[in-house]
Design a protein around this motif. Structure first.
Motif, PDB file in Angstrom:
ATOM      1  N   ARG A 182      19.929   9.229  42.444  1.00 16.29           N
ATOM      2  CA  ARG A 182      20.431  10.118  41.404  1.00 16.29           C
ATOM      3  C   ARG A 182      19.747   9.798  40.066  1.00 16.29           C
ATOM      4  NH1 ARG A 182      25.727  11.887  43.436  1.00 16.29           N
ATOM      5  NH2 ARG A 182      26.137  10.788  45.379  1.00 16.29           N
ATOM      6  N   ARG A 183      19.690  10.811  39.220  1.00 15.97           N
ATOM      7  CA  ARG A 183      19.053  10.657  37.917  1.00 15.97           C
ATOM      8  C   ARG A 183      20.056  10.444  36.798  1.00 15.97           C
ATOM      9  NH1 ARG A 183      13.887   9.121  38.547  1.00 15.97           N
ATOM     10  NH2 ARG A 183      12.911  10.332  40.192  1.00 15.97           N
TER      11      ARG A 183
ATOM     12  N   LEU B  34      26.970  11.484  37.871  1.00 14.99           N
ATOM     13  CA  LEU B  34      27.197  12.008  39.211  1.00 14.99           C
ATOM     14  C   LEU B  34      27.945  11.023  40.102  1.00 14.99           C
ATOM     15  CD1 LEU B  34      23.701  13.654  39.790  1.00 14.99           C
ATOM     16  CD2 LEU B  34      25.823  14.766  39.078  1.00 14.99           C
ATOM     17  N   LEU B  35      28.149   9.791  39.632  1.00 16.47           N
ATOM     18  CA  LEU B  35      28.865   8.795  40.415  1.00 16.47           C
ATOM     19  C   LEU B  35      30.329   8.745  40.019  1.00 16.47           C
ATOM     20  CD1 LEU B  35      26.395   5.779  40.488  1.00 16.47           C
ATOM     21  CD2 LEU B  35      26.795   7.477  42.259  1.00 16.47           C
ATOM     22  N   ASP B  36      31.162   8.316  40.955  1.00 17.20           N
ATOM     23  CA  ASP B  36      32.590   8.147  40.710  1.00 17.20           C
ATOM     24  C   ASP B  36      32.800   6.805  40.006  1.00 17.20           C
ATOM     25  OD1 ASP B  36      35.317   7.805  40.742  1.00 17.20           O
ATOM     26  OD2 ASP B  36      35.573   8.481  42.811  1.00 17.20           O
ATOM     27  N   LEU B  37      33.141   6.862  38.728  1.00 17.76           N
ATOM     28  CA  LEU B  37      33.281   5.646  37.930  1.00 17.76           C
ATOM     29  C   LEU B  37      34.560   4.877  38.248  1.00 17.76           C
ATOM     30  CD1 LEU B  37      31.999   6.839  34.426  1.00 17.76           C
ATOM     31  CD2 LEU B  37      30.706   5.915  36.353  1.00 17.76           C
TER      32      LEU B  37
ATOM     33  N   LEU C 117      19.433   0.989  44.112  1.00 16.23           N
ATOM     34  CA  LEU C 117      19.042   2.326  44.564  1.00 16.23           C
ATOM     35  C   LEU C 117      19.058   3.361  43.451  1.00 16.23           C
ATOM     36  CD1 LEU C 117      21.010   2.513  47.945  1.00 16.23           C
ATOM     37  CD2 LEU C 117      18.573   2.031  47.639  1.00 16.23           C
ATOM     38  N   TRP C 118      19.772   3.042  42.373  1.00 17.96           N
ATOM     39  CA  TRP C 118      19.928   4.025  41.305  1.00 17.96           C
ATOM     40  C   TRP C 118      18.652   4.144  40.486  1.00 17.96           C
ATOM     41  CZ3 TRP C 118      25.003   1.208  39.632  1.00 17.96           C
ATOM     42  CH2 TRP C 118      26.002   1.475  40.575  1.00 17.96           C
ATOM     43  N   GLN C 119      18.342   5.375  40.109  1.00 18.85           N
ATOM     44  CA  GLN C 119      17.192   5.637  39.236  1.00 18.85           C
ATOM     45  C   GLN C 119      17.655   6.531  38.088  1.00 18.85           C
ATOM     46  OE1 GLN C 119      13.822   7.116  41.448  1.00 18.85           O
ATOM     47  NE2 GLN C 119      13.934   5.483  42.952  1.00 18.85           N
ATOM     48  N   PHE C 120      18.589   6.004  37.308  1.00 15.78           N
ATOM     49  CA  PHE C 120      19.172   6.781  36.234  1.00 15.78           C
ATOM     50  C   PHE C 120      18.232   6.844  35.034  1.00 15.78           C
ATOM     51  CE2 PHE C 120      23.385   4.874  37.875  1.00 15.78           C
ATOM     52  CZ  PHE C 120      23.462   5.838  38.867  1.00 15.78           C
TER      53      PHE C 120
ATOM     54  N   MET D 109      25.743   1.840  29.275  1.00 16.71           N
ATOM     55  CA  MET D 109      25.255   1.233  28.048  1.00 16.71           C
ATOM     56  C   MET D 109      25.002   2.324  27.018  1.00 16.71           C
ATOM     57  SD  MET D 109      22.694  -1.593  29.734  1.00 16.71           S
ATOM     58  CE  MET D 109      22.500  -2.536  28.225  1.00 16.71           C
ATOM     59  N   SER D 110      24.896   1.930  25.768  1.00 17.42           N
ATOM     60  CA  SER D 110      24.623   2.885  24.707  1.00 17.42           C
ATOM     61  C   SER D 110      23.267   3.537  24.927  1.00 17.42           C
ATOM     62  CB  SER D 110      24.633   2.184  23.347  1.00 17.42           C
ATOM     63  OG  SER D 110      25.918   1.681  23.079  1.00 17.42           O
TER      64      SER D 110
END
Length: 200
Positions: free
Chosen positions: A8-9, A13-16, A27-30, A44-45
């Motif tokens: 995911r970018r 989109l994730l359940d916090l 795995l995340w590529q935010f 983070m800010s």
């Protein structure tokens, strides 16, 4: 528990409300940076301001001058620090301190640091002071970070906390203009001009 989800970018989109592991984190590529605190995502800010970056560079100059002569390494964000937290499941906490000093080089690997740094510096950004002062204070204390600095660019102050008998003890606060020099407790050779820290 592992979660199955595509790359995911955006962390939106994730359940916090769910918990994740370091394996998920890899795995995340935010487009934005996140940290993982006891399995929960902590956003983070946005990208640090120019002043934030300048202060980080100013402190790092002092660090490099000292630690180049010691068997300690200095790292600046983004740099993953995976913390073994006794009150949480394994591999569920990874943070990115603004600066950190690691003297036990066996904690270092290709992914970053596995274990507590000796010294951590967090530079407060607008909107994240609660995180720095609360969540991370408790976290760094629990995992045994020996010395924790909180730098506030807006107030031009430096707070130094030293771990004594498992609890942080605050040293005298340092303020720009009020005190010309400040120093680390666990690294007494680290003496620096506070005016130069906040110099733009």
């Amino acid at each position: 528990r592992r979660h199955s989800f595509p790359t995911r970018r955006s962390s939106d989109l994730l359940d916090l409300t769910k918990t994740y592991t370091y394996s998920d984190y890899l795995l995340w590529q935010f487009s934005e940076r996140v940290e993982l605190i006891k399995g929960f995502i902590l956003k983070m800010s946005p990208a640090p301001s120019r002043n934030h970056q300048t202060i980080s560079q100013n402190i790092n100059k002092y660090f490099l001058n000292l630690f180049n002569n010691l068997s300690c390494n200095v790292y600046v964000a983004p740099f993953d620090v995976r913390l073994p937290v006794k009150s949480a499941k394994k591999d569920t906490t990874v943070v990115q301190p603004d600066l950190c000093v690691v003297c036990d080089l066996s904690k270092l690997d290709d992914k970053g640091c596995l274990g507590s740094p000796d010294l951590v510096v967090e530079i407060v950004s607008p909107g994240n002071s609660k995180k720095e002062m609360g969540i991370k204070f408790d976290l760094y204390q629990e995992v045994g970070v020996r010395e924790y600095w909180i730098v506030n660019p807006l107030e031009e102050t430096l707070l130094i906390y030293v771990l004594k008998d498992g609890k942080y003890v605050g040293e005298r606060p340092y303020a720009r203009g009020e005190i010309a020099t400040a120093s680390s407790v666990i690294f007494p050779e680290l003496i620096f001009d506070l005016e130069a820290v906040f110099l733009e």
